[in-house]
Design an enzyme around this catalytic site. Structure first.
Site, PDB file in Angstrom:
ATOM      1  N   LYS A   1      45.873  20.406  36.763  1.00 20.48           N
ATOM      2  CA  LYS A   1      46.100  21.603  35.945  1.00 20.48           C
ATOM      3  C   LYS A   1      47.085  22.532  36.654  1.00 20.48           C
ATOM      4  O   LYS A   1      46.990  22.747  37.857  1.00 20.48           O
ATOM      5  CB  LYS A   1      44.772  22.311  35.707  1.00 20.48           C
ATOM      6  CG  LYS A   1      44.842  23.524  34.793  1.00 20.48           C
ATOM      7  CD  LYS A   1      43.439  24.095  34.593  1.00 20.48           C
ATOM      8  CE  LYS A   1      43.457  25.309  33.684  1.00 20.48           C
ATOM      9  NZ  LYS A   1      42.086  25.840  33.477  1.00 20.48           N
TER      10      LYS A   1
ATOM     11  N   SER B   1      41.394  26.757  28.725  1.00 20.22           N
ATOM     12  CA  SER B   1      42.736  26.751  29.275  1.00 20.22           C
ATOM     13  C   SER B   1      43.149  25.414  29.881  1.00 20.22           C
ATOM     14  O   SER B   1      44.314  25.232  30.242  1.00 20.22           O
ATOM     15  CB  SER B   1      42.849  27.847  30.348  1.00 20.22           C
ATOM     16  OG  SER B   1      42.016  27.579  31.458  1.00 20.22           O
ATOM     17  N   SER B   2      42.235  24.472  29.979  1.00 21.35           N
ATOM     18  CA  SER B   2      42.572  23.150  30.521  1.00 21.35           C
ATOM     19  C   SER B   2      43.022  22.204  29.406  1.00 21.35           C
ATOM     20  O   SER B   2      42.739  21.005  29.431  1.00 21.35           O
ATOM     21  CB  SER B   2      41.367  22.558  31.272  1.00 21.35           C
ATOM     22  OG  SER B   2      40.950  23.398  32.317  1.00 21.35           O
TER      23      SER B   2
ATOM     24  N   GLY C   1      34.817  30.278  31.481  1.00 22.58           N
ATOM     25  CA  GLY C   1      34.289  30.717  30.195  1.00 22.58           C
ATOM     26  C   GLY C   1      34.491  29.694  29.104  1.00 22.58           C
ATOM     27  O   GLY C   1      34.613  30.040  27.931  1.00 22.58           O
ATOM     28  N   GLY C   2      34.577  28.419  29.497  1.00 25.80           N
ATOM     29  CA  GLY C   2      34.762  27.350  28.516  1.00 25.80           C
ATOM     30  C   GLY C   2      36.069  26.604  28.668  1.00 25.80           C
ATOM     31  O   GLY C   2      36.413  25.775  27.826  1.00 25.80           O
ATOM     32  N   SER C   3      36.812  26.856  29.750  1.00 26.62           N
ATOM     33  CA  SER C   3      38.159  26.294  29.910  1.00 26.62           C
ATOM     34  C   SER C   3      38.201  24.786  30.098  1.00 26.62           C
ATOM     35  O   SER C   3      39.260  24.177  29.925  1.00 26.62           O
ATOM     36  CB  SER C   3      38.875  26.969  31.084  1.00 26.62           C
ATOM     37  OG  SER C   3      39.216  28.290  30.750  1.00 26.62           O
TER      38      SER C   3
END
Length: 196
Positions: free
Chosen positions: A84, A159-160, A181-183
């Protein structure tokens, strides 16, 4: 090639390592297979921010030589992995999707990349992210929008999202991302893969 590409692309990491240890194919062949997919599919879905193909092939050659000389096997010997675009990696920009961070290549590898390389892993491509990793879709003004490999009119999550797109399209067998937060979880759900 004398091997079945689809069979290899469907293998789990432990199966890839076992097959290479049994000399069914080499790390150079494995890395080349994933590079060829990145050059075609990874480019189409706009998931890649930077590639390290030549360095990866050199590392794969060293891994194959190590295997031939019966040196003790490392955990990820000869396995390519994607990164990433937020991790510090020597010679690479960690843009975090920001134009202001372009052209500021890191001088060192972060501890996680150091550890994976120490275990024989081969970083070969970096994946797209939203600006400052703060969105649930992967789009920025530097690299553009990453498209969902299953349906290019849909998002990959964030974001990933670049990582999820690469793995679900079989452009990378495994990759590293981040989640607060869920990335990882959101892109995994959008792209139909597992995250840990």
């Amino acid at each position: 090639p004398t091997y079945d590409n689809d069979k290899i692309l469907n293998m789990k990491i432990n199966e890839l390592i076992t097959s290479m240890n049994n000399f069914e194919f080499t790390s150079v062949e494995l890395v080349s297979l994933y590079i060829s997919r990145c050059l075609e599919i990874g480019k189409e879905i706009n998931a890649i921010t930077q590639h390290l193909y030549l360095d990866a092939l050199e590392s794969a050659q060293l891994s194959d030589e190590r295997r031939l000389t019966n040196k003790s096997s490392r955990l990820l010997e000869g396995i390519p992995f994607s990164v990433k675009d937020c991790f510090d990696q020597r010679g690479c920009d960690s843009t975090c999707g920001l134009a202001s961070r372009v052209g500021e290549a890191s001088q060192h590898d972060c501890p996680l990349i150091q550890m994976l390389k120490h275990e024989g892993g081969i970083p070969f491509v970096r994946s797209n992210v939203p600006p400052i990793l703060m969105a649930w879709e992967t789009s920025n003004n530097v690299f553009g929008t990453t498209l969902n490999p299953w349906n290019t009119s849909k998002v990959t999550g964030g974001s990933s999202g670049g990582e999820a797109a690469l793995i679900s399209s079989r452009c990378s067998p495994i990759g590293i991302g981040t989640d607060i937060g869920g990335s990882l979880r959101i892109p995994a759900a959008c792209c139909g893969i597992y995250s840990l």
